[in-house]
Design an enzyme around this catalytic site. Structure first.
Site, PDB file in Angstrom:
ATOM      1  N   SER A 157       4.036   5.867 -15.854  1.00  0.00           N
ATOM      2  CA  SER A 157       2.855   6.060 -15.097  1.00  0.00           C
ATOM      3  C   SER A 157       3.208   6.625 -13.816  1.00  0.00           C
ATOM      4  CB  SER A 157       1.964   4.950 -14.845  1.00  0.00           C
ATOM      5  OG  SER A 157       2.676   4.036 -14.232  1.00  0.00           O
ATOM      6  N   LYS A 187      15.452   1.859 -16.973  1.00  0.00           N
ATOM      7  CA  LYS A 187      14.900   3.504 -16.958  1.00  0.00           C
ATOM      8  C   LYS A 187      15.418   4.285 -15.843  1.00  0.00           C
ATOM      9  CE  LYS A 187      11.146   3.645 -14.697  1.00  0.00           C
ATOM     10  NZ  LYS A 187      10.504   4.552 -13.686  1.00  0.00           N
ATOM     11  N   ALA A 238       0.802  -1.182   0.062  1.00  0.00           N
ATOM     12  CA  ALA A 238       0.074  -0.077  -0.076  1.00  0.00           C
ATOM     13  C   ALA A 238       0.997   1.195   0.146  1.00  0.00           C
ATOM     14  CB  ALA A 238      -0.809  -0.047   1.229  1.00  0.00           C
ATOM     15  N   GLY A 239       1.955   1.335  -0.982  1.00  0.00           N
ATOM     16  CA  GLY A 239       2.673   2.463  -0.963  1.00  0.00           C
ATOM     17  C   GLY A 239       2.006   3.256  -2.129  1.00  0.00           C
ATOM     18  N   ASP A 298       8.905   4.854 -20.698  1.00  0.00           N
ATOM     19  CA  ASP A 298       9.287   4.932 -19.285  1.00  0.00           C
ATOM     20  C   ASP A 298      10.462   6.017 -19.079  1.00  0.00           C
ATOM     21  OD1 ASP A 298       8.451   5.181 -16.836  1.00  0.00           O
ATOM     22  OD2 ASP A 298       8.552   2.764 -16.388  1.00  0.00           O
ATOM     23  N   THR A 338      10.328   9.470 -17.059  1.00  0.00           N
ATOM     24  CA  THR A 338      11.216   9.406 -15.662  1.00  0.00           C
ATOM     25  C   THR A 338      12.420  10.266 -15.833  1.00  0.00           C
ATOM     26  OG1 THR A 338      10.657   7.126 -15.590  1.00  0.00           O
ATOM     27  CG2 THR A 338      12.107   7.881 -13.877  1.00  0.00           C
ATOM     28  N   LYS A 375       9.728  -2.090  -9.999  1.00  0.00           N
ATOM     29  CA  LYS A 375      10.544  -1.824 -11.313  1.00  0.00           C
ATOM     30  C   LYS A 375      11.838  -2.041 -10.550  1.00  0.00           C
ATOM     31  CE  LYS A 375       7.453   0.862 -13.834  1.00  0.00           C
ATOM     32  NZ  LYS A 375       7.181   2.341 -14.122  1.00  0.00           N
ATOM     33  N   PHE A 394       2.046   3.614  -5.498  1.00  0.00           N
ATOM     34  CA  PHE A 394       1.923   2.753  -6.594  1.00  0.00           C
ATOM     35  C   PHE A 394       0.567   1.832  -6.302  1.00  0.00           C
ATOM     36  CE2 PHE A 394       2.666   0.394 -10.683  1.00  0.00           C
ATOM     37  CZ  PHE A 394       2.181   1.244 -11.476  1.00  0.00           C
ATOM     38  N   GLY A 395       0.817   0.892  -5.201  1.00  0.00           N
ATOM     39  CA  GLY A 395      -0.345  -0.010  -4.862  1.00  0.00           C
ATOM     40  C   GLY A 395      -1.691   0.697  -4.941  1.00  0.00           C
TER      41      GLY A 395
HETATM   42  N1  LIG Z   1       5.257   5.654  -7.327  1.00  0.00           N
HETATM   43  C1  LIG Z   1       5.210   5.272  -8.655  1.00  0.00           C
HETATM   44  O1  LIG Z   1       4.629   6.409  -9.481  1.00  0.00           O
HETATM   45  C2  LIG Z   1       5.232   4.174  -9.456  1.00  0.00           C
HETATM   46  C3  LIG Z   1       5.861   3.170  -8.744  1.00  0.00           C
HETATM   47  N2  LIG Z   1       6.260   1.763  -9.204  1.00  0.00           N
HETATM   48  C4  LIG Z   1       7.140   0.864  -8.550  1.00  0.00           C
HETATM   49  O2  LIG Z   1       6.090   0.146  -7.512  1.00  0.00           O
HETATM   50  C5  LIG Z   1       7.034  -0.107  -6.573  1.00  0.00           C
HETATM   51  C6  LIG Z   1       6.550   0.508  -5.286  1.00  0.00           C
HETATM   52  O3  LIG Z   1       6.731   1.701  -5.209  1.00  0.00           O
HETATM   53  P1  LIG Z   1       5.683   2.843  -4.644  1.00  0.00           P
HETATM   54  O4  LIG Z   1       4.555   2.418  -4.069  1.00  0.00           O
HETATM   55  O5  LIG Z   1       5.799   4.076  -5.044  1.00  0.00           O
HETATM   56  O6  LIG Z   1       6.823   2.707  -3.375  1.00  0.00           O
HETATM   57  P2  LIG Z   1       6.457   3.706  -1.772  1.00  0.00           P
HETATM   58  O7  LIG Z   1       7.574   4.031  -1.309  1.00  0.00           O
HETATM   59  O8  LIG Z   1       5.210   4.599  -2.142  1.00  0.00           O
HETATM   60  O9  LIG Z   1       5.502   2.465  -0.859  1.00  0.00           O
HETATM   61  C7  LIG Z   1       6.538   1.322  -0.852  1.00  0.00           C
HETATM   62  C8  LIG Z   1       5.513   0.449   0.195  1.00  0.00           C
HETATM   63  O10 LIG Z   1       6.013  -0.891   0.323  1.00  0.00           O
HETATM   64  C9  LIG Z   1       5.887  -0.913   1.660  1.00  0.00           C
HETATM   65  N3  LIG Z   1       6.824  -2.138   1.716  1.00  0.00           N
HETATM   66  C10 LIG Z   1       8.305  -1.946   1.948  1.00  0.00           C
HETATM   67  N4  LIG Z   1       8.748  -3.178   2.517  1.00  0.00           N
HETATM   68  C11 LIG Z   1       7.663  -4.057   2.256  1.00  0.00           C
HETATM   69  C12 LIG Z   1       7.725  -5.381   2.372  1.00  0.00           C
HETATM   70  N5  LIG Z   1       8.828  -6.097   2.664  1.00  0.00           N
HETATM   71  N6  LIG Z   1       6.622  -6.243   2.360  1.00  0.00           N
HETATM   72  C13 LIG Z   1       5.450  -5.407   2.064  1.00  0.00           C
HETATM   73  N7  LIG Z   1       5.299  -4.104   1.883  1.00  0.00           N
HETATM   74  C14 LIG Z   1       6.589  -3.421   1.870  1.00  0.00           C
HETATM   75  C15 LIG Z   1       6.261   0.049   2.580  1.00  0.00           C
HETATM   76  O11 LIG Z   1       5.422  -0.006   3.590  1.00  0.00           O
HETATM   77  C16 LIG Z   1       5.126   0.977   1.627  1.00  0.00           C
HETATM   78  O12 LIG Z   1       3.926   1.168   1.975  1.00  0.00           O
HETATM   79  C17 LIG Z   1       8.465   0.213  -6.890  1.00  0.00           C
HETATM   80  O13 LIG Z   1       9.283  -0.922  -7.620  1.00  0.00           O
HETATM   81  C18 LIG Z   1       8.302   1.279  -8.051  1.00  0.00           C
HETATM   82  O14 LIG Z   1       9.420   1.397  -8.977  1.00  0.00           O
HETATM   83  C19 LIG Z   1       6.000   1.672 -10.735  1.00  0.00           C
HETATM   84  C20 LIG Z   1       5.277   2.751 -11.317  1.00  0.00           C
HETATM   85  C21 LIG Z   1       5.034   3.950 -10.684  1.00  0.00           C
HETATM   86  O1  LIG Z   2       8.340   4.178 -12.479  1.00  0.00           O
HETATM   87  C1  LIG Z   2       7.823   5.461 -12.404  1.00  0.00           C
HETATM   88  C2  LIG Z   2       7.169   6.085 -13.463  1.00  0.00           C
HETATM   89  O2  LIG Z   2       6.753   5.201 -14.435  1.00  0.00           O
HETATM   90  C3  LIG Z   2       8.061   6.119 -10.952  1.00  0.00           C
HETATM   91  O3  LIG Z   2       9.084   6.580 -11.029  1.00  0.00           O
HETATM   92  P1  LIG Z   2       9.934   6.859  -9.728  1.00  0.00           P
HETATM   93  O4  LIG Z   2      10.034   5.582  -8.989  1.00  0.00           O
HETATM   94  O5  LIG Z   2      11.339   7.573 -10.049  1.00  0.00           O
HETATM   95  O6  LIG Z   2       9.143   7.924  -9.133  1.00  0.00           O
END
Ligand SMILES: NC(=O)C1=CN([C@@H]2O[C@H](COP(=O)(O)OP(=O)(O)OC[C@H]3O[C@@H](n4cnc5c(N)ncnc54)[C@H](O)[C@@H]3O)[C@@H](O)[C@H]2O)C=CC1
Ligand SMILES: O=C(CO)COP(=O)(O)O
Length: 320
Positions: free
Chosen positions: A132, A185, A8-9, A238, A242, A102, A11-12
């Site tokens: 995205s 990327k 639930a970060g 991407d 980015t 990613k 992206f989730g």
């Molecule tokens: N934020 C964005 O715009 C995008 C993110 N992504 C990818 O999504 C993935 C997650 O990124 P975000 O959600 O943005 O990061 P975030 O930093 O917003 O959140 C990370 C989440 O993962 C949780 N977490 C950390 N370790 C964990 C574990 N061991 N088990 C379960 N949960 C855990 C944290 O509690 C936090 O809620 C990354 O690989 C990122 O590259 C992909 C596309 C877009």
């Molecule tokens: O993957 C992403 C955009 O497609 C998000 O990029 P960042 O993880 O650099 O914020």
């Protein structure tokens, strides 16, 4: 299809919001307090503020809630994916698993789709990736992504179930190409951030993006990615997003290096660990990845931004 999102970060949460326009979605957070906070406020105040979590989203920190679902999008940081899959593999068997992370795992040097296939072999593994930002997805802004699944029928099914009027999925069976593009990327985005932060200008950034793309293709060739996949949304698309937006955390991390400014270490910056993984892969396959090598040296503070440009410009002249 009964859909869950694990992680639930930003992206989730954004994916849960987007997919909840199609039907019910379960959003699993590992942290119980975070889950309660989201339930109480119907908002992920920490990672995705000002976006309402509608009634179609059930929020939980009970991992068993995922066992009743058939499709789980896994959106945890790439370096935690392996541990998460290993811990929960018993309840993930037989499901459709879609990696949304990613990065390349530092320990095994595997991409995210390869790890799903290895650790939960009786699941159907897919990768969702492409240009995205979470906030754009959550606001239902038009977005096009790549859905990669080695099994063409499963891929087609997932494509239809995970698309929404604003979120358009293109499918491929090239999982390696899709996972590589999304991971690599981020490394080039750090380089571009350093370039702009240090004042080298936009022409230099265009050069870095182009030569960075050449590195992506070079590694892709060796690892079996299809060049069309890298030229598509998950690679070129991407990369373009980015490397040019300060909404990107990887790009902002690079900016902070270029400007010699501090950076919040709790921010998820996937490209730093992936650069370290790339160094190992380059050594293993005897490949030249100069930009990734410089990014790794900058991220680990082995090199100062002032010397980074010189390190790249002093390389022997060669054919494009
Ligand atoms: N934020 C964005 O715009 C995008 C993110 N992504 C990818 O999504 C993935 C997650 O990124 P975000 O959600 O943005 O990061 P975030 O930093 O917003 O959140 C990370 C989440 O993962 C949780 N977490 C950390 N370790 C964990 C574990 N061991 N088990 C379960 N949960 C855990 C944290 O509690 C936090 O809620 C990354 O690989 C990122 O590259 C992909 C596309 C877009
Ligand atoms: O993957 C992403 C955009 O497609 C998000 O990029 P960042 O993880 O650099 O914020």
């Amino acid at each position: 299809m009964k859909i869950g999102v694990a992680g639930a970060g930003a992206f989730g949460t954004a994916l849960a919001v987007a997919l909840s326009s199609n039907g019910p979605v379960t959003l699993w957070a590992r942290d119980r307090d975070q889950s309660r906070d989201m339930q109480n406020h119907r908002e992920n105040r920490r990672r995705l503020p000002d976006v309402a979590l509608g009634p179609n989203i059930s929020i939980t920190s009970d991992i068993e809630s995922l066992s009743a679902l058939d499709t789980i999008l896994v959106a945890v940081p790439a370096q935690t994916l392996r541990g998460w899959l290993t811990e929960h593999r018993a309840l993930l068997g037989g499901k459709r698993l879609v990696s949304c992370s990613k990065g390349i795992d530092l320990e095994t040097l595997k991409g995210t789709g390869a790890q799903l296939a290895e650790l939960v072999p009786d699941a159907s593994a897919a990768v969702l990736t492409g240009p995205s930002f979470a906030v754009d997805i959550a606001r239902h802004l038009p977005t096009a992504l790549t859905l990669a699944c080695a099994d063409a029928d499963d891929g087609e099914y997932l494509q239809s179930c995970l698309s929404t009027p604003a979120l358009r999925l293109y499918r491929t069976t090239d999982v390696i190409g899709a996972e590589l593009g999304g991971a690599l990327k981020n490394v080039i985005a750090i380089a571009c951030g350093v370039c702009i932060g240090a004042g080298y200008g936009e022409s230099a950034r265009a050069a870095l993006m182009t030569r960075g793309f050449a590195e992506m293709r070079r590694l892709g060739d060796v690892l079996g990615a299809q060049p069309e996949t890298l030229a598509g949304l998950s690679g070129f698309g991407d990369l373009a997003l980015t490397c040019t937006s300060d909404k990107s955390r990887n790009y902002r991390f690079g900016l902070s290096i270029g400007r010699n400014e501090p950076f919040d270490p709790s921010t998820t910056v996937e490209g730093a660990a992936t650069a370290a993984a790339l160094i190992k892969l380059a050594r293993h396959h005897d490949l030249d990845l100069p930009i990734s090598t410089v990014v790794h040296a900058l991220a680990t503070k082995e090199m100062a931004p002032e010397t980074a440009l010189g390190a790249l410009l002093s390389r022997p002249l060669k054919e494009e």
